[in-house]
Write an enzyme that holds these catalytic residues in place. Structure first.
Site, PDB file in Angstrom:
ATOM      1  N   PHE A   2       0.827  -1.213   0.000  1.00 35.26           N
ATOM      2  CA  PHE A   2       0.000   0.000   0.000  1.00 35.26           C
ATOM      3  C   PHE A   2       0.870   1.276   0.000  1.00 35.26           C
ATOM      4  O   PHE A   2       0.953   1.993  -1.004  1.00 35.26           O
ATOM      5  CB  PHE A   2      -0.942  -0.066   1.202  1.00 35.26           C
ATOM      6  CG  PHE A   2      -1.616   1.222   1.562  1.00 35.26           C
ATOM      7  CD1 PHE A   2      -2.220   2.015   0.584  1.00 35.26           C
ATOM      8  CD2 PHE A   2      -1.671   1.641   2.891  1.00 35.26           C
ATOM      9  CE1 PHE A   2      -2.853   3.212   0.922  1.00 35.26           C
ATOM     10  CE2 PHE A   2      -2.306   2.824   3.240  1.00 35.26           C
ATOM     11  CZ  PHE A   2      -2.887   3.623   2.256  1.00 35.26           C
TER      12      PHE A   2
ATOM     13  N   ASP B 161      10.058  -7.321  -2.876  1.00 36.51           N
ATOM     14  CA  ASP B 161       8.771  -7.622  -2.231  1.00 36.51           C
ATOM     15  C   ASP B 161       8.490  -9.112  -2.412  1.00 36.51           C
ATOM     16  O   ASP B 161       8.721  -9.649  -3.501  1.00 36.51           O
ATOM     17  CB  ASP B 161       7.665  -6.783  -2.890  1.00 36.51           C
ATOM     18  CG  ASP B 161       6.416  -6.685  -2.042  1.00 36.51           C
ATOM     19  OD1 ASP B 161       6.004  -5.558  -1.724  1.00 36.51           O
ATOM     20  OD2 ASP B 161       5.830  -7.748  -1.700  1.00 36.51           O
ATOM     21  N   ASN B 162       7.999  -9.776  -1.386  1.00 38.87           N
ATOM     22  CA  ASN B 162       7.678 -11.211  -1.547  1.00 38.87           C
ATOM     23  C   ASN B 162       6.223 -11.428  -1.974  1.00 38.87           C
ATOM     24  O   ASN B 162       5.770 -12.566  -2.066  1.00 38.87           O
ATOM     25  CB  ASN B 162       7.993 -11.996  -0.264  1.00 38.87           C
ATOM     26  CG  ASN B 162       7.028 -11.656   0.865  1.00 38.87           C
ATOM     27  OD1 ASN B 162       6.182 -10.781   0.720  1.00 38.87           O
ATOM     28  ND2 ASN B 162       7.149 -12.360   1.978  1.00 38.87           N
TER      29      ASN B 162
ATOM     30  N   ASP C 241      11.879 -12.407  -0.190  1.00 38.18           N
ATOM     31  CA  ASP C 241      11.504 -12.165   1.209  1.00 38.18           C
ATOM     32  C   ASP C 241      12.640 -11.390   1.891  1.00 38.18           C
ATOM     33  O   ASP C 241      13.817 -11.660   1.627  1.00 38.18           O
ATOM     34  CB  ASP C 241      11.304 -13.527   1.891  1.00 38.18           C
ATOM     35  CG  ASP C 241      10.597 -13.394   3.228  1.00 38.18           C
ATOM     36  OD1 ASP C 241       9.450 -13.850   3.326  1.00 38.18           O
ATOM     37  OD2 ASP C 241      11.193 -12.830   4.166  1.00 38.18           O
ATOM     38  N   ILE C 242      12.278 -10.452   2.762  1.00 39.29           N
ATOM     39  CA  ILE C 242      13.328  -9.665   3.427  1.00 39.29           C
ATOM     40  C   ILE C 242      14.188 -10.515   4.364  1.00 39.29           C
ATOM     41  O   ILE C 242      15.249 -10.084   4.790  1.00 39.29           O
ATOM     42  CB  ILE C 242      12.757  -8.443   4.206  1.00 39.29           C
ATOM     43  CG1 ILE C 242      11.621  -8.882   5.138  1.00 39.29           C
ATOM     44  CG2 ILE C 242      12.326  -7.343   3.252  1.00 39.29           C
ATOM     45  CD1 ILE C 242      11.224  -7.833   6.165  1.00 39.29           C
TER      46      ILE C 242
ATOM     47  N   ALA D 188       8.543  -3.112   3.792  1.00 39.87           N
ATOM     48  CA  ALA D 188       8.012  -4.478   3.913  1.00 39.87           C
ATOM     49  C   ALA D 188       7.804  -4.814   5.383  1.00 39.87           C
ATOM     50  O   ALA D 188       8.711  -4.618   6.190  1.00 39.87           O
ATOM     51  CB  ALA D 188       8.986  -5.475   3.291  1.00 39.87           C
TER      52      ALA D 188
ATOM     53  N   GLN E 220       4.929  -7.055   8.388  1.00 37.49           N
ATOM     54  CA  GLN E 220       3.661  -7.628   8.817  1.00 37.49           C
ATOM     55  C   GLN E 220       2.957  -6.457   9.488  1.00 37.49           C
ATOM     56  O   GLN E 220       3.439  -5.931  10.490  1.00 37.49           O
ATOM     57  CB  GLN E 220       3.952  -8.788   9.780  1.00 37.49           C
ATOM     58  CG  GLN E 220       2.770  -9.645  10.164  1.00 37.49           C
ATOM     59  CD  GLN E 220       1.588  -8.919  10.740  1.00 37.49           C
ATOM     60  OE1 GLN E 220       0.573  -8.714  10.050  1.00 37.49           O
ATOM     61  NE2 GLN E 220       1.683  -8.474  11.962  1.00 37.49           N
TER      62      GLN E 220
ATOM     63  N   TYR F 175       2.252  -6.412  17.649  1.00 36.14           N
ATOM     64  CA  TYR F 175       2.666  -5.540  16.545  1.00 36.14           C
ATOM     65  C   TYR F 175       3.295  -4.243  17.085  1.00 36.14           C
ATOM     66  O   TYR F 175       4.366  -3.821  16.644  1.00 36.14           O
ATOM     67  CB  TYR F 175       1.452  -5.221  15.656  1.00 36.14           C
ATOM     68  CG  TYR F 175       1.725  -4.179  14.616  1.00 36.14           C
ATOM     69  CD1 TYR F 175       2.523  -4.468  13.515  1.00 36.14           C
ATOM     70  CD2 TYR F 175       1.194  -2.891  14.728  1.00 36.14           C
ATOM     71  CE1 TYR F 175       2.792  -3.496  12.556  1.00 36.14           C
ATOM     72  CE2 TYR F 175       1.446  -1.923  13.778  1.00 36.14           C
ATOM     73  CZ  TYR F 175       2.244  -2.230  12.687  1.00 36.14           C
ATOM     74  OH  TYR F 175       2.507  -1.271  11.749  1.00 36.14           O
TER      75      TYR F 175
ATOM     76  N   ASN G 137      -3.374   7.045  11.455  1.00 35.15           N
ATOM     77  CA  ASN G 137      -4.121   6.087  10.620  1.00 35.15           C
ATOM     78  C   ASN G 137      -4.041   6.483   9.147  1.00 35.15           C
ATOM     79  O   ASN G 137      -4.726   7.407   8.714  1.00 35.15           O
ATOM     80  CB  ASN G 137      -5.580   6.024  11.078  1.00 35.15           C
ATOM     81  CG  ASN G 137      -5.709   5.324  12.419  1.00 35.15           C
ATOM     82  OD1 ASN G 137      -5.153   5.767  13.417  1.00 35.15           O
ATOM     83  ND2 ASN G 137      -6.422   4.216  12.441  1.00 35.15           N
TER      84      ASN G 137
HETATM   85  N1  UDP Z   1     -13.935   0.008  12.614  1.00 33.28           N
HETATM   86  C1  UDP Z   1     -15.282  -0.098  12.363  1.00 33.28           C
HETATM   87  N2  UDP Z   1     -15.687  -0.855  11.287  1.00 33.28           N
HETATM   88  C2  UDP Z   1     -14.802  -1.516  10.477  1.00 33.28           C
HETATM   89  C3  UDP Z   1     -13.427  -1.378  10.756  1.00 33.28           C
HETATM   90  C4  UDP Z   1     -13.025  -0.618  11.839  1.00 33.28           C
HETATM   91  O1  UDP Z   1     -16.112   0.469  13.076  1.00 33.28           O
HETATM   92  O2  UDP Z   1     -15.229  -2.181   9.516  1.00 33.28           O
HETATM   93  C5  UDP Z   1     -13.502   0.855  13.757  1.00 33.28           C
HETATM   94  C6  UDP Z   1     -12.585   0.126  14.703  1.00 33.28           C
HETATM   95  O3  UDP Z   1     -13.300  -0.633  15.638  1.00 33.28           O
HETATM   96  C7  UDP Z   1     -11.805   1.286  15.343  1.00 33.28           C
HETATM   97  C8  UDP Z   1     -11.747   2.311  14.213  1.00 33.28           C
HETATM   98  O4  UDP Z   1     -12.754   1.953  13.277  1.00 33.28           O
HETATM   99  O5  UDP Z   1     -12.508   1.813  16.443  1.00 33.28           O
HETATM  100  C9  UDP Z   1     -10.408   2.348  13.489  1.00 33.28           C
HETATM  101  O6  UDP Z   1     -10.089   1.033  13.109  1.00 33.28           O
HETATM  102  P1  UDP Z   1      -8.796   0.686  12.232  1.00 33.28           P
HETATM  103  O7  UDP Z   1      -8.642  -0.792  12.240  1.00 33.28           O
HETATM  104  O8  UDP Z   1      -8.897   1.369  10.934  1.00 33.28           O
HETATM  105  O9  UDP Z   1      -7.600   1.399  13.020  1.00 33.28           O
HETATM  106  P2  UDP Z   1      -7.014   1.239  14.501  1.00 33.28           P
HETATM  107  O10 UDP Z   1      -8.122   0.806  15.428  1.00 33.28           O
HETATM  108  O11 UDP Z   1      -5.921   0.227  14.405  1.00 33.28           O
HETATM  109  O12 UDP Z   1      -6.532   2.607  14.850  1.00 33.28           O
END
Ligand code: UDP
Length: 305
Positions: free
Chosen positions: A11, A31-32, A51-52, A73, A75, A140, A169
């Site tokens: 991405f 990239d793998n 693979d890295i 790259a 997870q 993670y 995000n």
């Molecule tokens: N979320 C949601 N519906 C979805 C995916 C995520 O309501 O289909 C919510 C999720 O529960 C969280 C927020 O959106 O409260 C952000 O989620 P995301 O996985 O994008 O990021 P992260 O929580 O890792 O910051």
């Protein structure tokens, strides 16, 4: 310049490669294809499927003689890291060490790579800034925090210059190809296909959403400026999940089938990152507002149903 991008079929990596090619650089993508897509790789980039963690990585990279390495790259899914911590550790730390050793061996000017807001864990003093001590709540987040320390140690011990970006995000076209993606790409894809969406919780939780091109710009600034260290890359603006849905209603000009389910286990309520350090040190600023970014993301998923 010669620039190597690991994860250049993913991405963020593929958007970064597009920009580097556009800026006239010669790019090697490694990239793998575990979550990346060959079709995302700019045709003007050289591509090696590897693979890295491969023992030949260093010789392949050194043969190319890169001046810079972007190590994209990884997870990247919190849920995978909890279900399979060994895999997460193997890719994100053993793979990292392989890339760091290659970077030292080739004598690159700098290595640039993502960390994550996940390193902060559940700290509730917002906005989060780089000086705060994070306590990750996921494997993670832990591998990313450990990554930051590996970078510091490789800098101090072996003179490797680096930038490590703690992204808030990130969202945009091509997200979620090989896995979950974030909430915005999940929603954009569903809405473009006329499918229902689910909100986990009441939808009033907030995140600091940043468009992928702004993240790419931060990477270019890190390349061009003589800076080393850890930087938040964010908008420092909180948007709720419900406000995202309202924006999508306008953008798609359609009724959206929304249902509300229980909050996801381990979800944090609010997250927002301070970006002053990046502003001060390399004049970082975002150029995409949420409406524009959501529009571009939605258009992408509509065109790629
Ligand atoms: N979320 C949601 N519906 C979805 C995916 C995520 O309501 O289909 C919510 C999720 O529960 C969280 C927020 O959106 O409260 C952000 O989620 P995301 O996985 O994008 O990021 P992260 O929580 O890792 O910051």
């Amino acid at each position: 310049m010669n620039i190597c991008v690991t994860g250049g079929a993913g991405f963020i990596g593929s958007h970064l490669v597009d920009r580097l090619i556009h800026d006239g650089h010669t790019v090697l993508v490694i990239d793998n294809l575990s979550s990346g897509n060959k079709e995302f790789v700019n045709p003007k980039a050289q591509f090696i499927e590897m693979d890295i963690r491969d023992s030949n990585l260093s010789s392949i990279i050194c043969e190319f003689k890169p001046e810079y390495i972007f190590h994209e790259a990884a997870q990247t899914e919190v849920s995978v890291s909890m279900n399979n911590p060994k895999l997460d550790c193997d890719v994100n730390l053993m793979g990292l060490i392989n890339v760091l050793n290659a970077a030292v061996t080739c004598g690159v000017k700098k290595l640039l790579m993502p960390s994550s807001a996940a390193i902060y864990g559940d700290l509730d003093t917002l906005p989060l800034d780089e000086s705060m001590v994070g306590i990750p709540t996921s494997c993670y987040g832990l591998t990313k925090l450990t990554t930051e320390h590996y970078l510091r140690i490789y800098h101090e011990a072996f003179g490797l210059n680096y930038i490590c970006y703690r992204y808030s995000n990130v969202y945009g076209p091509r997200q979620g190809n090989g896995g979950e993606g974030g909430v915005i790409s999940t929603f954009a894809k569903a809405i473009a296909n006329g499918l229902p969406i689910t909100v986990y919780g009441d939808g009033d939780q907030t995140r600091d959403f940043i468009y992928v091109d702004d993240v790419v710009e931060a990477n270019i600034l890190g390349l061009e400026n003589n800076v080393t260290g850890i930087y938040n890359i964010s908008t420092n603006i909180a948007s709720s999940i419900n406000s995202i849905i309202n924006e999508f209603k306008c953008i798609s000009n359609s009724k959206i089938d929304v249902s509300y389910a229980c909050e996801r286990i381990g979800d944090i309520r609010h997250s927002r990152l301070d970006n002053k350090k990046a502003q001060q040190d390399f004049s970082f600023k975002t150029t995409f507002n949420l409406r524009d970014g959501l529009y571009k993301t939605y258009e992408y998923f509509k065109a790629n149903k």
